[in-house]
Design an enzyme around this catalytic site. Structure first.
Site, PDB file in Angstrom:
ATOM      1  N   GLU A  37      -2.079  12.648   6.919  1.00 33.96           N
ATOM      2  CA  GLU A  37      -2.296  14.084   6.998  1.00 33.96           C
ATOM      3  C   GLU A  37      -0.931  14.694   7.301  1.00 33.96           C
ATOM      4  O   GLU A  37      -0.266  14.268   8.251  1.00 33.96           O
ATOM      5  CB  GLU A  37      -3.286  14.394   8.123  1.00 33.96           C
ATOM      6  CG  GLU A  37      -3.614  15.864   8.170  1.00 33.96           C
ATOM      7  CD  GLU A  37      -4.654  16.233   9.210  1.00 33.96           C
ATOM      8  OE1 GLU A  37      -5.239  15.340   9.839  1.00 33.96           O
ATOM      9  OE2 GLU A  37      -4.866  17.442   9.380  1.00 33.96           O
ATOM     10  N   ARG A 262      -5.591  -0.503  14.941  1.00 31.27           N
ATOM     11  CA  ARG A 262      -4.380   0.301  14.909  1.00 31.27           C
ATOM     12  C   ARG A 262      -3.332  -0.336  15.811  1.00 31.27           C
ATOM     13  O   ARG A 262      -3.649  -1.087  16.718  1.00 31.27           O
ATOM     14  CB  ARG A 262      -4.672   1.741  15.291  1.00 31.27           C
ATOM     15  CG  ARG A 262      -5.063   1.966  16.726  1.00 31.27           C
ATOM     16  CD  ARG A 262      -5.658   3.344  16.940  1.00 31.27           C
ATOM     17  NE  ARG A 262      -4.692   4.405  16.711  1.00 31.27           N
ATOM     18  CZ  ARG A 262      -4.839   5.349  15.774  1.00 31.27           C
ATOM     19  NH1 ARG A 262      -5.892   5.375  14.998  1.00 31.27           N
ATOM     20  NH2 ARG A 262      -3.937   6.277  15.646  1.00 31.27           N
ATOM     21  N   LYS A 272      -0.123  11.874  17.087  1.00 33.19           N
ATOM     22  CA  LYS A 272       0.726  12.963  16.606  1.00 33.19           C
ATOM     23  C   LYS A 272       0.631  14.175  17.511  1.00 33.19           C
ATOM     24  O   LYS A 272       1.604  14.895  17.689  1.00 33.19           O
ATOM     25  CB  LYS A 272       0.336  13.324  15.164  1.00 33.19           C
ATOM     26  CG  LYS A 272       1.021  12.430  14.155  1.00 33.19           C
ATOM     27  CD  LYS A 272       0.732  12.866  12.734  1.00 33.19           C
ATOM     28  CE  LYS A 272      -0.607  12.364  12.278  1.00 33.19           C
ATOM     29  NZ  LYS A 272      -0.841  12.507  10.837  1.00 33.19           N
TER      30      LYS A 272
HETATM   31  P1  ATP Z   1      -2.675  10.303  14.760  1.00 37.26           P
HETATM   32  O1  ATP Z   1      -3.899   9.956  15.531  1.00 37.26           O
HETATM   33  O2  ATP Z   1      -1.408   9.791  15.334  1.00 37.26           O
HETATM   34  O3  ATP Z   1      -2.592  11.749  14.408  1.00 37.26           O
HETATM   35  P2  ATP Z   1      -3.825   9.753  12.293  1.00 37.26           P
HETATM   36  O4  ATP Z   1      -4.624   8.527  12.091  1.00 37.26           O
HETATM   37  O5  ATP Z   1      -4.572  11.004  12.445  1.00 37.26           O
HETATM   38  O6  ATP Z   1      -2.804   9.490  13.437  1.00 37.26           O
HETATM   39  P3  ATP Z   1      -3.018  10.054   9.607  1.00 37.26           P
HETATM   40  O7  ATP Z   1      -1.930  10.872   9.088  1.00 37.26           O
HETATM   41  O8  ATP Z   1      -4.408  10.443   9.333  1.00 37.26           O
HETATM   42  O9  ATP Z   1      -2.778   9.962  11.147  1.00 37.26           O
HETATM   43  O10 ATP Z   1      -2.800   8.529   9.244  1.00 37.26           O
HETATM   44  C1  ATP Z   1      -2.479   8.059   7.973  1.00 37.26           C
HETATM   45  C2  ATP Z   1      -2.817   6.593   7.898  1.00 37.26           C
HETATM   46  O11 ATP Z   1      -2.100   5.873   8.888  1.00 37.26           O
HETATM   47  C3  ATP Z   1      -4.278   6.356   8.141  1.00 37.26           C
HETATM   48  O12 ATP Z   1      -4.753   5.453   7.159  1.00 37.26           O
HETATM   49  C4  ATP Z   1      -4.331   5.763   9.516  1.00 37.26           C
HETATM   50  O13 ATP Z   1      -5.391   4.870   9.628  1.00 37.26           O
HETATM   51  C5  ATP Z   1      -2.975   5.055   9.624  1.00 37.26           C
HETATM   52  N1  ATP Z   1      -2.548   4.999  11.014  1.00 37.26           N
HETATM   53  C6  ATP Z   1      -2.347   6.029  11.864  1.00 37.26           C
HETATM   54  N2  ATP Z   1      -1.999   5.596  13.091  1.00 37.26           N
HETATM   55  C7  ATP Z   1      -1.958   4.241  13.022  1.00 37.26           C
HETATM   56  C8  ATP Z   1      -1.665   3.198  13.954  1.00 37.26           C
HETATM   57  N3  ATP Z   1      -1.332   3.462  15.222  1.00 37.26           N
HETATM   58  N4  ATP Z   1      -1.735   1.921  13.515  1.00 37.26           N
HETATM   59  C9  ATP Z   1      -2.054   1.651  12.247  1.00 37.26           C
HETATM   60  N5  ATP Z   1      -2.348   2.569  11.326  1.00 37.26           N
HETATM   61  C10 ATP Z   1      -2.307   3.858  11.692  1.00 37.26           C
HETATM   62 MG    MG Z   2      -6.048  11.309  10.759  1.00 36.27          MG
END
Ligand code: ATP
Ligand code: MG
Length: 558
Positions: A37, A262, A272
C-alpha cells in the site's frame, strides 16, 4: 557471497506447494505479486516479502508483479509510490507487470453489482458502531441488520447513488451477505465498499466510493492471474472470505492465498504507522534516517542489497511468528563487506601526539594493504610525520592494570608505522590533556622485520598535516526494548533510545578526500562506515557507522 544471485535454495512450505502445483498441472506458470500500500516507505519486513515473492517466481521461471494496493485514498501518496519502486529495484528485483489496484476500480464496481444482482450484497445504513453492537462475539452469533433484506432493485439503486455521491461519508456501506452466525467473524457480512469523498492520487475525484481490502485484494489477484498470493499470518482468518469473493464474483482465474509469519526484529518498530510517527514528530531525520528499519534507511546506513537478500533468505519462511535479533541482520553486512570494503584509519575523538625526535618537515609515505583479507585490492600509501592524531581513548595518564595502550613511559605500536613511547603530557590551565609527546624508534618500522622487543598495544592514527576532517555518526538501536507484539502501543515513543545518535568530529586519511556517497570502508578498530549521501558535501565528509567490528550475534543462538 557464494549463494548470491542464486534464488533461494532452501526449501519452505510455500515452495513445496508450488512444486506440487506444477507437478500436478494445477498451474503452468506461477505468478506472484508484491502488493504494497503506498502509504509509507518499505521496511525490512517488506524486503522479506519481496525476496520471497520474486525469488520463488524466478526459481520456477514464473513472473512477479509489483502492484500498488491503493484502495485507501486518504493515506496514499505518489511520493510513496516512487520510493517503493526505487527500493524494489535497489534490492535487485525487476517486476514483470506494474499495476495499480485503482486501475481496476470500474471492474471491481461491476463485480459488486454482480453480487447485488445475485442477492449476495446489500446496502446497509447502520453505522459502524451500530453494526458492532449486533455483530456478536467469538462465542455468540451475530444478529442480522434490519437492512439485510432490502430488495435487489433497491440495493442496485442505492449503490449507484452511492457512486454518484448522493450520500455523506459513513452514511451507507455495501456489505457482502454471507453468514451472521459464522464462527469466523470475518464472514459476518463484511463491508466491501465504503463512501469516502477524498481525492485519490491516481483516480483523482472520479470516485467517492472505495472497495475494502478484503474485497479488492482477491479481485486484484484474479485480474492479474496471480497463482500464489502470499501474505502474512494475520490474514489466515480472511482466507475463507478471499475464496468467497473469487467464487461469488465469478472470477475466471482462481488464485490461492498462503500465509507466512511476518518478520519482527528486536530493538525497532516495523509498522508503517509507527515509522510515520517517528518521521512526522521529528524523532528521526526522515524515512531514510540510518536508524530506521526502512530499506532507504538501511541503504543510507550502508547496508548492501546483497546483505539484505541473504538475511531474508536465511531467516526462512515459517508459519509461526517469531522475533529475529537485529544483530543477526548486522552479521550479514559484516560478512558482505569483509572482502569488499577497503581498510583505512580514522580518528573519531582526536588527541594530538607529537614525536619529538622525528625531523621537522619530513614526510614518509608508508605502505599498507587496502584489505589484508583480499590481497587483490592492492596497496595504499599513508603519510607519516612529526605530528599525528590518535584516539583520546588510547591514552590514559593513570591507567588501570592491563591497559596496554599509551601512558607515560609506555611504548605502543602505531599501525603500519613505528613504536612510540610516551615521554610527556601537555595540559591546559584546567588540567585537561591537550597533547602528548612521544619519541619513536626508527628501527621498529612496520615491515622491516624488527624483532628486538615486543609491545602489547597497537593503535591507529592519522597524520596531522595531511588529515582530512570528517564527521562520524555513531548509532545505537533506535528502540531500547522490543515493543512489537506487546499491546502497550502508546508507549513505544517512551522507549526511544536517547543515545541512538552520537555525532563526533575527527580525521581520516588524506585519500578519503575522494570518497563518494555510499563508499564503504572498514575503519581499523572501529567498524564499517558508509559515506552519508544526504549530508556529505565536497568539503564535508560524513560517515555513518554501519556496524562495529564486534558481533554480539551468536550463530549458535540464531
Ligand atoms: P504495515 O503494517 O507496516 O503498515 P502492511 O502489511 O500494512 O505493513 P503493506 O504495504 O500492505 O504493508 O505490505 C505489502 C506486503 O508486504 C504485504 O504482502 C505484507 O504481507 C508484506 N509485509 C508487510 N510487513 C511485513 C513483515 N513485517 N514481514 C513480512 N512481510 C511483510
Ligand atoms: Mg497492509
Amino acid at each position: 557471497m557464494e549463494n548470491e544471485n542464486k534464488p533461494a535454495t532452501s526449501s519452505n512450505f510455500i515452495k513445496n506447494i508450488i512444486v506440487e502445483d506444477l507437478k500436478n498441472g494445477k498451474v503452468d506458470t506461477i505468478i506472484t505479486r508484491f502488493p504494497p500500500e503506498p502509504n509509507g516507505y518499505l521496511h525490512i519486513g517488506h524486503a522479506k516479502s519481496i525476496v520471497l515473492n520474486f525469488e520463488l517466481a524466478k526459481e520456477f521461471n514464473g513472473k512477479t508483479n509489483l502492484r500498488f494496493d491503493d484502495t485507501n485514498p486518504v493515506k496514499e501518496d505518489i511520493e510513496f509510490v516512487e520510493s517503493i519502486k526505487e527500493d524494489v529495484k535497489w534490492l535487485g528485483f525487476e517486476w514483470d507487470g506494474l499495476f495499480f489496484a485503482s486501475d481496476y476500480f470500474e471492474e471491481m464496481y461491476n463485480r459488486a453489482v454482480l453480487l447485488i444482482k445475485k442477492g449476495k450484497a446489500y446496502v446497509d445504513d447502520l453505522t459502524a458502531e451500530e453494526f458492532r453492537q449486533i455483530r456478536g462475539t467469538l462465542t455468540e452469533p451475530g444478529k442480522e441488520s434490519p437492512y439485510r433484506s432490502r430488495s435487489v432493485e433497491e440495493n442496485l439503486d442505492l449503490f449507484e447513488r452511492m457512486r454518484k455521491g448522493e450520500f455523506r461519508d459513513g452514511e451507507k456501506v455495501l456489505r457482502a451477505k454471507i453468514d451472521m452466525s459464522s464462527p469466523n467473524i470475518t464472514m459476518r457480512d463484511p463491508v466491501i465498499y465504503r463512501i469516502a469523498h477524498a481525492h485519490h492520487h491516481n483516480t483523482g475525484d472520479q470516485w467517492c466510493i472505495y472497495p475494502m481490502y478484503d474485497f479488492a485484494h482477491p479481485l486484484e489477484d484474479a485480474i492479474e492471474g496471480i497463482t500464489h498470493s502470499i501474505c502474512t499470518l494475520e490474514f489466515e482468518d480472511h482466507r475463507p472470505l478471499y475464496d468467497w469473493v473469487i467464487a461469488e464474483c465469478e472470477m475466471e482465474s482462481v488464485p490461492r492465498q498462503y500465509e507466512f509469519a511476518r518478520l519482527n526484529l528486536t530493538n525497532t518498530v516495523m509498522s508503517k504507522r509507527k515509522l510515520k510517527q517517528l518521521v512526522e514528530e521529528g524523532h528521526v531525520d526522515g524515512w531514510d534516517d540510518p536508524r530506521m528499519p526502512t530499506v532507504s534507511g538501511l541503504r543510507r546506513r550502508g547496508y548492501t542489497p546483497e546483505a539484505i537478500r541473504t538475511f531474508c533468505r536465511e531467516i526462512g519462511v515459517a508459519r509461526a511468528n517469531s522475533t529475529v535479533e537485529s544483530s543477526y541482520l548486522e552479521h550479514f553486512i559484516r560478512e558482505d563487506l569483509k572482502l569488499k570494503a577497503p581498510r583505512t584509519m580514522g580518528v573519531v575523538r582526536p588527541l594530538k601526539l607529537v614525536i619529538t625526535n622525528y625531523p621537522e618537515g619530513q614526510v614518509e609515505w608508508l605502505d599498507a594493504e587496502i584489505n589484508p583479507e583480499n590481497e587483490e585490492m592492492g596497496m595504499r600509501q599513508i603519510p607519516f610525520s612529526r605530528e599525528i592524531y590518535i584516539e583520546q581513548d588510547d591514552f590514559m595518564e593513570n591507567p588501570p592494570a592491563k591497559y596496554f595502550r599509551l601512558f607515560p613511559g609506555n611504548e605502543v605500536r602505531l599501525k603500519h608505522a613505528y613504536f612510540v613511547k610516551c615521554t610527556d603530557v601537555i595540559k591546559d590551565e584546567n588540567g585537561n590533556v591537550t597533547e602528548i609527546h612521544c619519541t619513536y624508534d626508527p628501527e621498529t618500522k612496520s615491515g622491516s622485520g624488527f624483532t628486538g622487543r615486543k609491545v602489547k598495544g597497537t593503535i591507529h592514527w592519522v597524520d596531522a598535516t595531511h588529515a582530512v576532517p570528517a564527521e562520524f555518526r555513531l548509532y545505537e538501536p533506535l528502540i531500547l526494548d522490543d515493543q512489537e507484539d506487546k499491546d502497550e502501543e502508546k508507549t513505544f515513543l517512551d522507549l526511544i533510545n536517547p543515545n541512538s545518535l552520537e555525532i563526533l568530529h575527527g580525521f581520516v586519511e588524506p585519500n578519503m578526500s575522494e570518497a563518494k556517497a555510499h563508499d564503504k570502508f572498514q575503519f581499523f578498530r572501529h567498524g564499517y562506515f558508509n559515506v552519508d549521501p544526504k549530508h556529505t558535501t565536497k568539503d564535508h565528509l560524513v560517515f555513518n557507522l554501519i556496524a562495529s567490528l564486534k558481533s554480539s550475534f551468536d550463530p549458535k543462538k540464531k
